[in-house]
Design a protein around this motif. Sequence first.
Motif, mmCIF file in Angstrom:
data_model
loop_
_atom_site.group_PDB
_atom_site.id
_atom_site.type_symbol
_atom_site.label_atom_id
_atom_site.label_comp_id
_atom_site.label_asym_id
_atom_site.label_seq_id
_atom_site.Cartn_x
_atom_site.Cartn_y
_atom_site.Cartn_z
ATOM 1 N N HIS A 22 -8.679 18.431 -8.537
ATOM 2 C CA HIS A 22 -7.893 18.563 -9.749
ATOM 3 C C HIS A 22 -6.992 19.789 -9.667
ATOM 4 N N ALA A 23 -7.436 20.841 -9.028
ATOM 5 C CA ALA A 23 -6.659 22.070 -8.921
ATOM 6 C C ALA A 23 -5.539 21.927 -7.899
ATOM 7 N N GLN A 24 -5.667 21.014 -6.958
ATOM 8 C CA GLN A 24 -4.667 20.834 -5.924
ATOM 9 C C GLN A 24 -4.119 19.412 -5.968
ATOM 10 N N ALA A 25 -3.239 19.175 -6.906
ATOM 11 C CA ALA A 25 -2.656 17.839 -7.027
ATOM 12 C C ALA A 25 -1.684 17.605 -5.885
ATOM 13 N N THR A 26 -1.588 16.371 -5.457
ATOM 14 C CA THR A 26 -0.637 15.957 -4.434
ATOM 15 C C THR A 26 0.536 15.287 -5.123
ATOM 16 N N THR A 27 1.732 15.649 -4.733
ATOM 17 C CA THR A 27 2.936 15.054 -5.282
ATOM 18 C C THR A 27 3.671 14.328 -4.171
ATOM 19 N N LEU A 28 4.024 13.064 -4.432
ATOM 20 C CA LEU A 28 4.755 12.252 -3.468
ATOM 21 C C LEU A 28 5.885 11.521 -4.175
ATOM 22 N N SER A 29 6.966 11.289 -3.455
ATOM 23 C CA SER A 29 8.084 10.502 -3.971
ATOM 24 C C SER A 29 8.274 9.269 -3.102
ATOM 25 N N GLY A 30 8.766 8.217 -3.718
ATOM 26 C CA GLY A 30 9.042 6.996 -2.979
ATOM 27 C C GLY A 30 9.767 5.997 -3.845
ATOM 28 N N LYS A 31 10.099 4.880 -3.268
ATOM 29 C CA LYS A 31 10.775 3.792 -3.983
ATOM 30 C C LYS A 31 9.735 2.927 -4.675
ATOM 31 N N LEU A 32 9.996 2.579 -5.922
ATOM 32 C CA LEU A 32 9.116 1.650 -6.622
ATOM 33 C C LEU A 32 9.390 0.267 -6.050
ATOM 34 N N VAL A 33 8.389 -0.280 -5.367
ATOM 35 C CA VAL A 33 8.570 -1.559 -4.678
ATOM 36 C C VAL A 33 7.845 -2.724 -5.353
ATOM 37 N N HIS A 34 6.925 -2.429 -6.267
ATOM 38 C CA HIS A 34 6.210 -3.511 -6.950
ATOM 39 C C HIS A 34 5.641 -2.993 -8.260
ATOM 40 N N VAL A 35 5.741 -3.827 -9.294
ATOM 41 C CA VAL A 35 5.124 -3.543 -10.587
ATOM 42 C C VAL A 35 4.010 -4.556 -10.778
ATOM 43 N N ARG A 36 2.773 -4.081 -10.829
ATOM 44 C CA ARG A 36 1.646 -4.997 -11.086
ATOM 45 C C ARG A 36 1.587 -5.341 -12.559
ATOM 46 N N ASP A 37 1.651 -4.300 -13.386
ATOM 47 C CA ASP A 37 1.758 -4.447 -14.836
ATOM 48 C C ASP A 37 2.334 -3.139 -15.347
ATOM 49 N N ALA A 38 2.379 -2.958 -16.655
ATOM 50 C CA ALA A 38 3.096 -1.804 -17.203
ATOM 51 C C ALA A 38 2.419 -0.463 -16.931
ATOM 52 N N ASP A 39 1.170 -0.460 -16.466
ATOM 53 C CA ASP A 39 0.545 0.827 -16.140
ATOM 54 C C ASP A 39 0.103 0.936 -14.681
ATOM 55 N N THR A 40 0.534 0.015 -13.844
ATOM 56 C CA THR A 40 0.212 0.078 -12.415
ATOM 57 C C THR A 40 1.439 -0.309 -11.600
ATOM 58 N N ILE A 41 1.867 0.614 -10.754
ATOM 59 C CA ILE A 41 3.032 0.394 -9.904
ATOM 60 C C ILE A 41 2.668 0.659 -8.451
ATOM 61 N N GLU A 42 3.524 0.250 -7.556
ATOM 62 C CA GLU A 42 3.359 0.565 -6.141
ATOM 63 C C GLU A 42 4.642 1.227 -5.656
ATOM 64 N N ILE A 43 4.477 2.337 -4.945
ATOM 65 C CA ILE A 43 5.636 3.032 -4.396
ATOM 66 C C ILE A 43 5.508 3.103 -2.880
ATOM 67 N N ALA A 44 6.648 2.999 -2.221
ATOM 68 C CA ALA A 44 6.705 3.131 -0.762
ATOM 69 C C ALA A 44 7.107 4.569 -0.458
ATOM 70 N N THR A 45 6.212 5.304 0.193
ATOM 71 C CA THR A 45 6.449 6.712 0.495
ATOM 72 C C THR A 45 6.472 6.918 2.004
ATOM 73 N N SER A 46 6.730 8.140 2.392
ATOM 74 C CA SER A 46 6.683 8.479 3.817
ATOM 75 C C SER A 46 5.274 8.340 4.365
ATOM 76 N N ARG A 47 4.274 8.278 3.487
ATOM 77 C CA ARG A 47 2.870 8.125 3.896
ATOM 78 C C ARG A 47 2.374 6.694 3.756
ATOM 79 N N GLY A 48 3.279 5.780 3.442
ATOM 80 C CA GLY A 48 2.894 4.383 3.275
ATOM 81 C C GLY A 48 3.042 3.935 1.832
ATOM 82 N N ARG A 49 2.645 2.698 1.592
ATOM 83 C CA ARG A 49 2.719 2.109 0.258
ATOM 84 C C ARG A 49 1.492 2.529 -0.532
ATOM 85 N N ILE A 50 1.717 3.012 -1.753
ATOM 86 C CA ILE A 50 0.637 3.544 -2.574
ATOM 87 C C ILE A 50 0.643 2.862 -3.936
ATOM 88 N N ALA A 51 -0.517 2.365 -4.346
ATOM 89 C CA ALA A 51 -0.692 1.811 -5.690
ATOM 90 C C ALA A 51 -1.039 2.966 -6.617
#
Length: 147
Positions: A22-51
């Motif tokens: 909790h003290a060391q949050a990770t921040t990543l940026s990427g393209k939103l590539v899929h919307v599962r529903d209004a509170d779950t998305i998937e982004i494509a980052t330099s580290r791969g696709r993340i839900a």
Amino acid sequence: MLKSLTSAALLAMICVLSATSHAQATTLSGKLVHVRDADTIEIATSRGRIAVRLNGVDAPELNERGGQAGKRWMQNPYSNATITCEFNGEKTYDRWVGVCWDKDGLDLGAAVIAAGHARDCPRYSGGRYRKFETPESRKHQQHNYCK
């Protein structure tokens, strides 16, 4: 070969995110590539696709009233947009939990609630999204895990 590299990259990303506290949050940026529903998305980052499960947001499931509309709303402005997420180190099912915002700094959780497609989930938000709820958003039944 590509599959092995992709798997290795995902494993490395999972290790990094798993070690995040909790003290060391990770921040990543990427393209939103899929919307599962209004509170779950998937982004494509330099580290791969993340839900990503939007922390503190309670949206209807796709089979519930308003679920499909919420998904469409999230897709319209954000498909292929650059999204930045700050992960808190928690995981629920296959999704990392985080707060995400668009290139202009708009919090996606606040936006989807203000648009009437979700509610504040006080158990996880601490009430930070309550002020964005509208009469339309309050029509959505709050899930038990948010109470």
